[in-house]
Structure formats: structure tokens, C-alpha cells
Design a protein around this motif. Sequence first.
Motif, PDB file in Angstrom:
ATOM      1  N   GLN A 504      71.485  81.242  35.134  1.00  0.00           N
ATOM      2  CA  GLN A 504      71.178  82.137  36.241  1.00  0.00           C
ATOM      3  C   GLN A 504      72.427  82.963  36.513  1.00  0.00           C
ATOM      4  OE1 GLN A 504      68.631  80.178  39.319  1.00  0.00           O
ATOM      5  NE2 GLN A 504      69.180  78.293  38.261  1.00  0.00           N
ATOM      6  N   HIS A 602      71.640  89.940  40.949  1.00  0.00           N
ATOM      7  CA  HIS A 602      71.230  88.614  40.486  1.00  0.00           C
ATOM      8  C   HIS A 602      70.147  88.755  39.431  1.00  0.00           C
ATOM      9  CE1 HIS A 602      67.427  88.805  42.710  1.00  0.00           C
ATOM     10  NE2 HIS A 602      68.110  89.191  43.779  1.00  0.00           N
ATOM     11  N   ASN A 605      65.589  85.118  37.562  1.00  0.00           N
ATOM     12  CA  ASN A 605      65.306  83.733  37.947  1.00  0.00           C
ATOM     13  C   ASN A 605      66.025  83.327  39.227  1.00  0.00           C
ATOM     14  OD1 ASN A 605      67.774  83.871  36.706  1.00  0.00           O
ATOM     15  ND2 ASN A 605      67.388  82.221  35.228  1.00  0.00           N
ATOM     16  N   VAL A 606      66.575  84.296  39.933  1.00  0.00           N
ATOM     17  CA  VAL A 606      67.191  84.106  41.249  1.00  0.00           C
ATOM     18  C   VAL A 606      66.534  85.102  42.191  1.00  0.00           C
ATOM     19  CG1 VAL A 606      69.334  84.186  42.586  1.00  0.00           C
ATOM     20  CG2 VAL A 606      69.389  83.420  40.197  1.00  0.00           C
ATOM     21  N   LEU A 645      68.161  79.763  44.098  1.00  0.00           N
ATOM     22  CA  LEU A 645      68.238  79.505  42.666  1.00  0.00           C
ATOM     23  C   LEU A 645      66.933  78.887  42.174  1.00  0.00           C
ATOM     24  CD1 LEU A 645      71.830  77.959  42.440  1.00  0.00           C
ATOM     25  CD2 LEU A 645      71.157  80.336  42.030  1.00  0.00           C
TER      26      LEU A 645
END
Length: 646
Positions: A504, A602, A605-606, A645
Motif C-alpha cells: 500500500q 495514496h 487499496n487505501v 488501510l
Amino acid sequence: LKLQFLYLIDQARMLRRALPVMATVQTTTIEAAAARVRAIDARHQQTLTAVAAGGNLAMCLRHNGVKTNVQRAVEESVGESLGRVAKKMERALMGDPVGGAKKRLDEHGNIIKTAPPARMEMLLYDPADEAIDSALPNTAAWATAATLRAVSKEDERAWDFKVIYNPPHASAVAVDGLIFAGVPVMLATDAPEESDAMWLAMPAPAEPEDPGKAKKKKKGVVPEPPTAAALLNTPGARLVGTGRVFTPSADEIGQVLAVVVIPRRGEAEGMPGAAVTPVVAALPEDGFERFPGAKREADHLRVLTYNILYDGATTIYSTGKSMYPYAKPEVLEIGYRRAALLREVVNFAPDVFAVQEMQSSLHEKYFAPHLELLGYDGVHLAKSSDQVREGVSLFWRRDRFDLASRHDVLLGGERVVEASLDPACVPGVEPLRDYLVDELPQVREVLEKTGTVGVVIELKDAAGRRVVVANTHLWFHPKGSHVRVAQLHMLFKVCEKVGGADAQYIICGDMNFLPGSAPHEYATTGAIAATHPAWAAAPAFDFHRWDFEAGEVVAAQETTEEAAPAPGPALTHSLRLADSAPHVTHSNFTPGFTGRLDYVFHSANVSTARVQPLPPDALLAAEGGGIPSSRFPSDHLPICVDLALA
């Protein structure tokens, strides 16, 4: 004293890894602390302590409440050293001599003073009461000594002193800088890590009614610092904290702080040391409304990015004039600004803190040791240019993450091509390398003149999740959009190599571009075409061409050149980045420019959970029309977000 404080910081940081932070203080009241200090003082009466450090032997002889200090070289014979000690102690032990130095004339008629003969002899004895050879060097003699015996040569009087070799000591205790309520204060000392530190608050000393009649200090005389016993018995003193770091509250405003250190190693205790701070002052409220609404979730990751304004950039080098003439000079002083900056970190309480324009010495001597005591680990990378002494820093909470790897990235400088554009080391950089080396070498030459760097770290949490965090401060030239695209590409390719497909990603920094610009587009879409208008200005770009007068504060705004598209490299990255705070309109606020230059990106997946609202513009403009100001210690605002997260 300043150098000594910095040396103590270095020593404390070297020890902190292997040893716990100062143990929980055994004393819970100021009365008990005073009694403890009195007991230690009583045990050290009629003693001689000898501490070997740095090639010197520091000796302190205590007799009838009076101490005598002597410092000698460790290689010197113990007989010579004791001769000096005896000379200094003769009057204290034997009283005034009968007669003084004798005078005589030499052959030229000059007066020569002859020192009187020694009245006392000092010898060392081991635990078996055997005399130690006076020819031995100090290092060998004191390590086996148990008793120092002073013998009068005039009569049969003798005095015995217990020898304590290398006891735990606090010979240096210091607190550096201005003191503000709400800002952590760090103790620097040479005492062992397991020692006890106690913080006292007490009334500030009264100013003399008539300063002109104030008692003047004798020239060349350094006043003795207050003793621990005196501070603990000061009327109105109260015990307010323990440990190496203490954060004064509003209750301490207008008072002074004192710190008392009882050096301890196991069961052994040494003589306490102490220091007194300046008066605790108040910082104005910063104007941030801390994340209104829902509470912070325990599994959210709070990220703070902040360009803190390099201290060397507050003045124009060529003229010495302020870069921020609307700001009061006192709020530009680094002592004030660093305290206000540290308060921001404490108030935001980030899990990850990315800093730009961090002066290397400020990282090493102030932020790193303070944040280390507050639970953070960190790294710093200075710019590759020799002309500045600043760069980027990254901090993370060590109770949440372990550092798995660190990667320093050159995004400018003479070695940028070989260091960051080698396909064998960084896959995916071939198109940019070919463009810079073969097709448009003048852009490479521009990159080589910048000192831009980035730092990439790989963090792992207890759940095994891998989080790759990058921090950079991209080049600032107003017409250097294509340069920033190139710098982003190099940084992204290193991130891809470090994190792979399952990590991530969080990319922080002062990017020096506006939303909608070419670098912003590349970051958020993952591609920039060879025919993108950003490449059009590259062939005609002039490093020395500026659209503003030298010294004027102007933001690095993106501009679009009116030119036919020129082919550039087609670049892509796989990080799938999104802007975590797309509705933030500005992070830089000065009379000459207001706009968004700072970002936290980001990966897909964040997700963004919350964004810290900005202070009202009226507050930002309250002092001279912009920042820095007394409330805001930089010309940039911090960007703080809570991320969820996967």
C-alpha cells in the motif's frame, strides 16, 4: 555551553537504542525528593569522586560541605595529580599558612617569588590499606583505590576520604531554547539512562526594582548554578513531571522550570545535577479545528506532511533582507518557529510525519531527539547540492510500524542519471533515460543543477501489512513542469521496485505543482503521453529565465507554453494514486501567492477517511496578509489526513 548541549544530545541518542528511557522516578513528592537529595549529599561527604572521560580525570573532593574540583590528564602520574589536589586543599584542611611566598632578587635585580614548601602530602590506599605507587598513571591508580589520605607535614593530623571511582554522575545538565506551554522540553545530560529526572515549576526570580542598582557580576567570575537541594527547597516550588521529556501546561506560564537529575546505575546513586529554564511563555492558538466530527478510528493511519520553511530561506542571501517583510522578525527566529512546529506535531499526533525543508542540523539536534522520546523513529536525507543544508525527513510511530527498508533517491544532481536512471537497478526508467541522454540532453543538464532528493521507506505493521511511504520536495522553477514529471517518474519507479504489487502506497511532499497540472495528472492517472503539452516547453527551457524579480516570493505555478507539441517520453506508473485531499484549495498562503502545492497521495487499496480542515483565511491573513506569522510558523500549511488501510 551550546556546543556542550549538542554533544550531550549526540551522546544521549547513541545510548537510547540500547537502554530504556529514564526509569520511573522513585520519588513522588517534592518533600521526598528533597530528603533523597539530602541523603545522597550526606553519603558523599568526606569523599573524593574521580570520573575518567575523554582523556581527562575529573576529581571532586568534598569536606565539611565544601567541594574542590581538579581536572588532570588520565596519563599523568597519580603522584603529580595528588600534588595539585593537596595544594588546593591545604587552606581548607589546615587553615591559613604562617607567612606567604618569600621574595628574593635575581642577578638583574628583579623580584622573584618563591612558593612556600608544601604543607600537606596525599597518598592513595587500596582496600587492603596498602599504599598505591605514586608513579602509576591515573587510570591504573584510581581504579584500585579505596582511600585518599591527606597528611599534614607540620603536625600529626591526617584526614581520610573515601574514594569513589567512576560513579554515576550528572556533571552536565542542560535544557536548550525557549520554553512554551504545550511544547515538549527535552533534557540533555551525561547521566546514565536509568537515572531519575524530576521537573519542578517555581516562581520566576523577581526583577530588581532599580536595574541600575542591581549587583554587578565580577568580571571573569562565572556564578555557581543552583544546586538540586536549593531548587527543591525553593518556596513555591512544585513537582510537575518526571523523565527526560516534559510538556509544560498553561499552569506553568510565567514560571520557570527546573530539572533535577539524580544519576543512578543499579543501586548506586551519584550527586544530583540541575538546570533552570527561561520563563515559560504562551504560544498563540494555531487556529486549527482538530478533525471535527467523528472520532479517530484505531486502525486509521494519520499522515501529516509539512514544509516547515528552511531557516536559511527566511532571508535573501544577496541582500540580507527578509523574504517575508510582512512577518515580525521574532516569529521568524528558529527558536520560536521550531517550538511552534513541534507543537503542531504533538497536536496532530500523526502515525507518519513527512517533512520538507528540514535543516539537517535541526533534524539531528532537535526534531529527531524530541520525537524519539515521544515514540517516533525517523530518517533524514539532505539535498545533493552543497549550497543548502536542508532536505526531507520521515518519522513514524515505532509502536505501530517497524522499518523494513530504506531507499534514498537522487532526483537531481550530478549523479542523477547513473543513480536513478539505471535500468539494471530501477526497472521502467528506460524511456526517460533515453529522452534525457540521447534526445534532449539540456533537460538532463537542468536536472543535474538541482539538488532534489526523495526518501522511500518500507514499513510493516503487526498485521504484516506493507506500507511504502515516499517523501520529496520537487523542483520549484515556475516553468519546470516537465522537470517535475521526470522527478516524479524516477520516484515512482523506485516505489514500484520496493513495494511490488501487494504493498500500500503513500506519497507525500511539497510537489510545487497545482491541481490539474501535468505532474498532478501523471500522479493521478498513471500515464503521460509523448505528445503531452508539458513536453512542448522542454526544448526551449532556460534555467536562468524567471518571470519575477530576484528575491520576490512567488509560488511555483504551472504555466502552459504556447508551442507546438514536441515529442517527449511516454511515461507510466502502476501505483494507482489518488489525491487524499482533493477539496483542499491551498497549502501556501502569502501576499504574493495562495495555492495548493502540498499533497498526500495514496494507492487504490487505501482510502481517505478524514481530512483536516484548513484555518479560516481571515486568520491566515491577520498578520501582514499571509504566513508565516505568530500562529503559523511556515509559509506552508500542514496537510493532515486519516487513511484507511486495506
